[in-house]
Write an enzyme that holds these catalytic residues in place. Structure first.
Site, PDB file in Angstrom:
ATOM      1  N   ASP A 308      -7.414 -10.124 -11.773  1.00 56.78           N
ATOM      2  CA  ASP A 308      -7.810  -9.251 -10.674  1.00 56.78           C
ATOM      3  C   ASP A 308      -8.699  -8.147 -11.256  1.00 56.78           C
ATOM      4  O   ASP A 308      -8.865  -8.030 -12.467  1.00 56.78           O
ATOM      5  CB  ASP A 308      -6.576  -8.679  -9.966  1.00 56.78           C
ATOM      6  CG  ASP A 308      -6.844  -8.369  -8.495  1.00 56.78           C
ATOM      7  OD1 ASP A 308      -7.990  -8.016  -8.160  1.00 56.78           O
ATOM      8  OD2 ASP A 308      -5.905  -8.464  -7.682  1.00 56.78           O
ATOM      9  N   GLU A 513      -4.861  -2.568   0.423  1.00 56.06           N
ATOM     10  CA  GLU A 513      -4.075  -2.474  -0.808  1.00 56.06           C
ATOM     11  C   GLU A 513      -3.141  -1.257  -0.826  1.00 56.06           C
ATOM     12  O   GLU A 513      -2.487  -0.948   0.164  1.00 56.06           O
ATOM     13  CB  GLU A 513      -5.012  -2.548  -2.019  1.00 56.06           C
ATOM     14  CG  GLU A 513      -5.800  -3.858  -2.028  1.00 56.06           C
ATOM     15  CD  GLU A 513      -6.566  -4.128  -3.303  1.00 56.06           C
ATOM     16  OE1 GLU A 513      -6.021  -3.955  -4.400  1.00 56.06           O
ATOM     17  OE2 GLU A 513      -7.751  -4.540  -3.200  1.00 56.06           O
TER      18      GLU A 513
END
Length: 626
Positions: A308, A513
């Site tokens: 990521d 997020e």
């Protein structure tokens, strides 16, 4: 004698010419050669610097042609909201990508660059793209064929901007709605998530009959490489805190969070992204047992394992505290491609030193690079490295917007329809004297799209091309019906107008997020006040725009009809289609709707399961205007 001398000289020159020709013939550049032969030929020619450069993925903002050339950078990405220009056209995107590609192709071996973007509900960074409902809404449809068609449409809109690789789908199994990424999860139930991996053949194309199942595959120029994410357990963190620790035994991890990866691999997914989260205290980005031992060796995943964004930096706490260790741990765990995204120099120098000192074995580098090169062949970059305008007309295409509208219709979940069993409020009559539309989300395209839209965190207002719910209502009702819009009307205003009924559209404001983590899950004001004020005075339908179940129990008694619309995207007309009976309600809750946050986490099958609305709940109506 002179003639003989000239003859021999000619032979020598011919042999020299042939040998030069041989030297310049590179098998990896020959489309007639099998891909395996081409990869082996290229790998044999590559230096360590060229190999490590292939493993680095950097942000477009730092991807100058010089950087691409000097560091042999293998791939580039757009982070959320990272665009060539505000409201950039397909041509703007293609010109930018080709400029970066020039740098990659000017290197000694001319290995093409791979460009990647988050396209999590359509090509969502791009102005004028079709924005589909977020995954939680698609989970409510229970329709794998619909999701596959959305994958195919998304692939075309991503290719419209010259991009061959999309970081989608998210196959997290969200077990706690307090998690800020819960809307990126199709369901709390892994079987629903498994069914929705059907988006992968939509994005990549169907595996040919003769292709071995589990082989990464991209069908052609109208398809993109997909990415199943985030491996593994990202939706199970404590209290739903993003990037936190998932505390669960191996059996639990493998029965809840792993199954969708089996489906994804069988469907030929090209890449798998590692999760920021930890499993029982061990960072996934450093988990060699699961990445190499299980994913690569046991499941025989042949594609690329990608980190990521700054994922290896976060192996340490605080992030970047011991970067050399993080590079060592991440690469040795089995990560092939690393999203730097800015500090490429540090990553490359650290990894080079680790290889030269035999701390990271050369076999690990070769495994990573051969997978990356294979991915580039599968998306056709070696034979067609430059993007072109051949798919530019696919961006925001009418057919794709119609598909998104269909998805909105099927995603709506009817939670309440009347205050008593013999009172049916929905569908609403199109013909009425005066109707009220109220609420902060009724005429706000950014709000109805949610996070990951134009900007990483999403935004408010007229951020792209689409139809708000208010616009959709106005175009659906009878021309004689008067529609009055008031965002947050007071009691005096309500009493001074004789409204036939009201549609109140409220909900969460956009987030992505960690910014979306919430321990209270309340709708921000003035949403609750608008519900109370309007519904106490007028017969009302509340349309809730949210990325997850939120606190609604206190307001349910005053509401006549309640619709969970999730984050529907740009095509608000799909909401009006169902409210007014052109289509019936068919959606089913992909998540349990709690009574109180004190019950969380609560998932279907739990011992003390006591929801406000259970998993799978959804009232059904027949099409037809009253």
């Amino acid at each position: 004698m002179a003639a003989s001398h000239t003859f021999f000289l000619g032979i020598i020159l011919l042999l020299c010419w042939i040998s030069i020709g041989d030297a310049e013939y590179m098998k990896y550049k020959d489309p007639k050669q099998p891909v395996g032969v081409r990869i082996k030929d290229l790998m044999n020619r590559m230096t360590l610097a060229e190999k490590i450069g292939q493993m680095a993925q950097i942000e477009r903002k730092v991807a100058t042609t010089q950087v691409m050339k000097d560091y042999f950078i293998g791939s580039v990405l757009s982070g959320g909201g990272s665009v060539p220009a505000p409201q950039a056209s397909a041509k703007d995107w293609i010109d930018m990508i080709n400029n970066i590609q020039n740098g990659a192709l000017s290197t000694r071996l001319g290995i093409p660059m791979l460009y990647a973007i988050d396209a999590v509900h359509g090509n969502n960074n791009v102005y004028n793209a079709t924005i589909f409902p977020h995954n939680i809404g698609l989970g409510a449809t229970r329709d794998p064929d619909l999701v596959k068609r959305i994958g195919a449409a998304t692939a075309l809109e991503v290719r419209a901007t010259g991009i061959p690789y999309a970081f989608a789908p998210c196959i997290a199994v969200c077990r706690d709605p307090r998690w800020g990424r819960c809307y990126e999860s199709y369901s709390e139930d892994h079987t629903v998530v498994q069914a929705m991996t059907n988006i992968i053949p939509g994005l990549q194309g169907d595996l040919p009959a003769n292709q071995r199942k589990g082989t990464p595959y991209v069908a052609g120029k109208d398809k993109v490489a997909a990415c199943a994410k985030h491996f593994v357990g990202d939706g199970g963190t404590q209290k739903g805190i993003d990037e936190n620790n998932t505390i669960i035994d191996r059996r639990g991890l493998f029965s809840i969070h792993m199954p969708a990866y089996y489906n994804s691999i069988i469907e030929g997914v090209s890449t798998i992204m590692v999760s920021y989260s930890s499993w029982n205290g061990e960072k996934m980005h450093a988990n060699q047992d699961l990445i190499t031992g299980f994913l690569k060796n046991q499941l025989h995943f042949k594609g690329v394992v990608i980190s990521d964004w700054e994922g290896i930096d976060r192996i340490t706490s605080p992030p970047h505290a011991n970067y050399t260790y993080s590079v060592q741990a991440g690469i040795n765990a089995g990560i092939d491609m690393v999203i730097i995204p800015y500090d490429y120099d540090s990553f490359i120098s650290n990894l080079t030193t680790l290889v030269n000192n035999n701390i990271v074995p050369m076999s690990r580098i070769d495994d990573a690079v051969s997978r990356i090169i294979h991915l580039k062949f599968s998306v056709g970059l070696f034979d067609n490295p430059y993007a072109d305008l051949s798919f530019a007309d696919q961006l925001g295409k009418k057919e794709h917007r119609e598909l998104a509208r269909e998805a909105v219709r099927k995603s709506l979940v009817l939670l309440k329809n009347g205050k008593s069993s013999n009172e049916q409020i929905l569908p609403l009559p199109k013909k009425a004297q005066t109707i009220l539309v109220a609420g902060s989300h009724a005429d706000n395209l950014g709000y109805q799209c949610g996070g990951w839209t134009i900007e990483w965190q999403g935004d408010s207002g007229n951020i792209t091309v689409g139809t708000t719910i208010l616009e959709a209502i106005k175009s659906t009702v009878d021309p004689a019906t008067k529609v009055i819009y008031s965002e947050n009307p007071d009691t005096a205003f309500l009493k001074s107008n004789n409204f036939s009924y009201a549609i109140v559209v409220v909900g969460e404001t956009p987030y992505a997020e960690t910014d979306g983590d919430s321990l209270n899950l309340t709708i921000p004001e003035p949403g609750p006040s608008t519900i109370q004020t309007v519904c106490e005075s007028v017969k009302c339908v509340v349309v809730l725009i949210s990325g997850r179940p939120v606190v609604i129990k206190p307001y349910v008694p005053v509401i006549n009809a309640l619709v969970a619309a999730w984050l529907p995207g740009t095509e608000g007309q799909g909401v009006a289609d169902v409210l007014f009976g052109d289509y019936g309600f068919t959606g089913k809750l992909p998540r349990t709707w709690f009574k109180s946050v004190d019950q969380l986490p609560m998932n279907v099958g739990d011992k003390d399961y006591d929801p406000l609305f259970p998993f799978g709940f959804g009232l059904v109506t027949e099409p037809g205007s009253p």
